[in-house]
Structure formats: structure tokens, C-alpha cells
Design a protein around this motif. Sequence first.
Motif, short mmCIF file in Angstrom:
data_model
loop_
_atom_site.label_atom_id
_atom_site.label_comp_id
_atom_site.label_asym_id
_atom_site.label_seq_id
_atom_site.Cartn_x
_atom_site.Cartn_y
_atom_site.Cartn_z
N GLY A 187 0.56 -1.17 0.00
CA GLY A 187 0.00 0.00 0.00
C GLY A 187 0.63 1.33 0.00
O GLY A 187 1.13 1.70 -1.01
N ARG A 188 0.80 1.71 1.42
CA ARG A 188 1.23 3.10 1.39
C ARG A 188 2.08 3.34 2.62
O ARG A 188 1.88 2.72 3.65
N ARG A 189 2.97 4.35 2.54
CA ARG A 189 3.77 4.69 3.70
C ARG A 189 2.88 5.32 4.76
O ARG A 189 1.96 6.05 4.46
N TRP A 190 3.20 4.99 6.05
CA TRP A 190 2.42 5.57 7.15
C TRP A 190 2.44 7.08 7.06
O TRP A 190 3.45 7.70 6.78
N ARG A 191 1.32 7.71 7.31
CA ARG A 191 1.18 9.13 7.03
C ARG A 191 1.58 10.03 8.20
O ARG A 191 1.44 11.23 8.14
N GLY A 192 2.08 9.47 9.29
CA GLY A 192 2.53 10.29 10.42
C GLY A 192 1.49 10.30 11.50
O GLY A 192 1.38 9.35 12.26
N LEU A 193 0.71 11.36 11.61
CA LEU A 193 -0.31 11.45 12.65
C LEU A 193 -1.50 10.58 12.31
O LEU A 193 -1.90 10.47 11.17
N LEU A 194 -2.07 9.97 13.32
CA LEU A 194 -3.29 9.21 13.14
C LEU A 194 -4.48 10.16 13.05
O LEU A 194 -4.43 11.29 13.53
N ASP A 211 14.29 -13.63 -9.31
CA ASP A 211 14.03 -13.15 -10.66
C ASP A 211 13.29 -11.81 -10.59
O ASP A 211 12.64 -11.49 -9.58
N ALA A 212 13.32 -11.08 -11.66
CA ALA A 212 12.76 -9.73 -11.68
C ALA A 212 11.28 -9.70 -11.29
O ALA A 212 10.83 -8.81 -10.59
N GLY A 213 10.50 -10.70 -11.73
CA GLY A 213 9.06 -10.68 -11.45
C GLY A 213 8.63 -11.56 -10.29
O GLY A 213 7.44 -11.89 -10.18
N ALA A 214 9.55 -11.92 -9.42
CA ALA A 214 9.26 -12.93 -8.39
C ALA A 214 8.18 -12.51 -7.41
O ALA A 214 7.50 -13.36 -6.85
N LEU A 215 8.00 -11.22 -7.20
CA LEU A 215 7.03 -10.77 -6.21
C LEU A 215 5.67 -10.45 -6.84
O LEU A 215 4.74 -10.08 -6.12
N GLY A 216 5.55 -10.63 -8.13
CA GLY A 216 4.29 -10.32 -8.79
C GLY A 216 3.16 -11.24 -8.40
O GLY A 216 1.98 -10.86 -8.51
N VAL A 234 -3.54 -12.04 -4.26
CA VAL A 234 -4.29 -11.87 -3.02
C VAL A 234 -4.47 -10.39 -2.67
O VAL A 234 -4.94 -10.06 -1.58
N GLY A 235 -4.13 -9.50 -3.58
CA GLY A 235 -4.34 -8.08 -3.35
C GLY A 235 -3.40 -7.47 -2.34
O GLY A 235 -3.70 -6.43 -1.74
N ALA A 236 -2.23 -8.09 -2.11
CA ALA A 236 -1.29 -7.58 -1.12
C ALA A 236 -0.73 -6.23 -1.56
O ALA A 236 -0.39 -6.03 -2.73
N GLY A 237 -0.61 -5.31 -0.61
CA GLY A 237 0.03 -4.03 -0.86
C GLY A 237 1.35 -3.90 -0.15
O GLY A 237 2.08 -2.93 -0.35
N TRP A 238 1.65 -4.88 0.73
CA TRP A 238 2.86 -4.85 1.53
C TRP A 238 3.52 -6.23 1.50
O TRP A 238 2.85 -7.25 1.30
N VAL A 239 4.84 -6.23 1.75
CA VAL A 239 5.56 -7.48 1.94
C VAL A 239 6.48 -7.32 3.15
O VAL A 239 7.13 -6.28 3.30
N ALA A 240 6.50 -8.32 4.01
CA ALA A 240 7.42 -8.34 5.15
C ALA A 240 8.67 -9.11 4.76
O ALA A 240 8.59 -10.25 4.31
N ILE A 241 9.82 -8.47 4.91
CA ILE A 241 11.12 -9.11 4.71
C ILE A 241 11.64 -9.53 6.07
O ILE A 241 11.67 -8.72 7.01
N GLU A 277 9.41 -2.56 -4.50
CA GLU A 277 9.03 -1.24 -5.00
C GLU A 277 8.61 -1.31 -6.46
O GLU A 277 7.61 -0.69 -6.88
N ALA A 278 9.34 -2.10 -7.24
CA ALA A 278 9.00 -2.24 -8.66
C ALA A 278 7.63 -2.90 -8.85
O ALA A 278 6.94 -2.64 -9.83
N ALA A 279 7.25 -3.75 -7.90
CA ALA A 279 5.96 -4.43 -7.96
C ALA A 279 4.85 -3.63 -7.29
O ALA A 279 3.72 -4.12 -7.17
N GLY A 280 5.15 -2.42 -6.83
CA GLY A 280 4.14 -1.58 -6.18
C GLY A 280 3.84 -1.97 -4.76
O GLY A 280 2.76 -1.65 -4.23
#
Length: 378
Positions: free
Chosen positions: A9-16, A75-80, A85-92, A129-132
Motif C-alpha cells: 500500500g502506502r507509507r504511514w502518514r505520520g499522525l493518526l 528473478d525480476a518478477g518474483a514478487l508479482g 491476493v491483493g497484497a500491498g505490503w511485503v514483510a522481509i 518497489e517495482a511491484a508496487g
Amino acid sequence: MKTPQKDGGRRWRGLLTLAAFGAFALLLPGGGGEESAAPREEAPAAPDGPAFFVESPDTERMGGVSLVAPRAPLDAGALGSMERVGAGWVAILPYAFLLPEDGGIRYDAGRQMWGETPEGIRETARLAEAAGLRVFLKPHVWGRGGWIGDYEAASEEGWLRFEAGYRDYILTMAHLADSLGVGLLAVGTEADRVAIARPGFWRSLIAEVRAIYPGPLTYAANWDEWESIPFWDALDYIGVDAYFPLSAADTPSVESLLQAWIPHVAALRRESLRYGKPILFAEFGYRSIDGTAGRQWELPPERSRSPEGSGRENLRAQTNAYEALFRAVWSEPWFAGGFLWKWYPADEAWRERPNDHFTPQHKPVESVIRRWFGGEAG
């Protein structure tokens, strides 16, 4: 989760978002005392007035997957594949290793999986990042001969040795997180006895991490100790590895699981209000096996690990357990989202693999995850 089978998704926006909760006190008293007694600390003061910082119910949740670290470059497309499942985030998940003989911590010492090394973390983050995808950097410690959640040093000297090694490890992760601009960093995962026994160390460590990495922080506590972690007020999210035992039945219904969630949801809501922090499920998930909604760490080993002692594959049990979890928490205003356990980068290989593992890959539960991660359910 306490289990000998766990890989490691998206970076945390700071204040809740500011929302009114009515004119009532949100403060619950806590204990004080010396660090060695490991008391529950006093809750932080609530903001002045009736308002309280919470996430708005319509704020996008973090829908993420926990990536199994690859042994070799991706590989370049491994996270595609996560798009299914509509994931916006990945935990490394970079693992360090606890040396039980002396309490030392070893990281990147020559036998690390490629995906856990600094090089692998950087490349995986670039591919994400390349996979959004946004990145959650979530360090783990693997305890040789025992689970990290049970670790306690035998002496003050042992504590100091552990803390020195752990500090170096986490500050390495903080520098990586800062250089990569990741969206979220954990200062630890399931090291709960250490967290409870040594709160002063953790508060000092959190302050050092914040001086390096400006983004949001969490800690991932095990499901049975998360309410005892004494430094939630110093973090941005209350992180829970949410393997709550709900039912011993082979295939419990969604409705029965929702009933079992009620006390856990009440506790999560209470602690979110107490600290003014959203709840994040830093891990959650269910195997496709009989009894998966119960005491998961007591289930038979995954089939690829032990063909003889495995339990019966049960895709419906996995699907029901996911559906109940999403219905129980996903739309709650205090809930920030979560990271399912777990996802393998060699996605196509899971079309043919045994289906009693945690991964949802190529299983019916993918459609349930996609509906909730994608905001189609509610």
C-alpha cells in the motif's frame, strides 16, 4: 508463535486521524518498579479532552504477506504473484541466530540465506518497489535449541552480552530501513521474556533506532504475552503475532470462530485505547490442516518436513479460519492491518506441493484474502 516448526500500500502518514470517542477516561493504571521485577509499566496519559488519536474506519489497511527468504537472488518478477491476493505490503524477514552457550547474537556471518543478508534485503526491497509493494522490515532471532520467546539470561553478564549483540543487529536493520525508505520497521519479534525483563534496554534501543530511521516502529509480540509488553507507548503500533487458539475442532464454522474471537477483540480494543496506538497483526495465518484454528504449535509437522506424522489436509478449515479473523478485526477503527504467514517466492512450485502448509498459495483461501485485502468485503 511458539513452535518448533516455524521458519523462522502506502507509507504511514505520520499522525493518526483524530476522532471523538466521547467524554470518558481512557487511562488504566499500571504498575511501576524496578526493571529486574519486570512489572507492567504505568500506561501513558491519554490526550487532553475527549478526543483520541485512532485510525479512521475507512483508512486503507496494511494487507501484507511474510516472504520466505530465498536462498538465491530473485528473478525480476518474483514478487508479482502477491497481486493474486491483493497484497500491498511485503514483510522481509532477516534472521539472526542466538548462541545458547553464551547468549551472543550472530547475523550475516557467512551462512545466511541470501534473502536475509543486507544485499538480499536491498534487492528484495527494490523488487518490492517495482511491484508496487511497501516493505515491512521485520527482524527475527532464531534460537538454536529453543524458541527465542523462552530465552532468559542466567546472569547480568549474560543479559549484557545478549543486549550488545542484539543492539548491533537491530541498528544494522535500522540503517537498512533508513537507506531503503521502508514503510515500517520492527525492533523485535517474539523475544517476549527479554522484553518483559529488560524494558530499560528496549526503551534505549528504540530511541537509538528513531535517531537513525524516521519511519514508524513496532514490536511483534506473541499472542500470549502481547498485553505484558511494557514499552508500547514508545512505539507507533502494537504488534501482535495473532495465533490465538480459537477452537479444537477439525473444521470449526465461521460463526463459532467469531464467538471465540470476542474476548480477544475486546482485549485488543482495550489496549489500543489504553495506549492510543493502532493494533497491527505483525503475523497471522492458518495451515490447511485439521485443527488449524486451535493450538497451532502442537499440530503435526508440515508434510514436506515429516511425511509420516502429518495431519489431514483441510482446505475448508483454513478458509473458515481466515474468514473469521477478517470479519472479527479488519473493519475495526483501531486495527491497522496485518501480514499473513507465509508466502514463498517460488510461487508456481506450490501448485504441486503438499497442501498442509501455512502458505495460502494456490489454495481456495486466496479468494478470501483478496476480498479483504482489496477492500471488497466488509
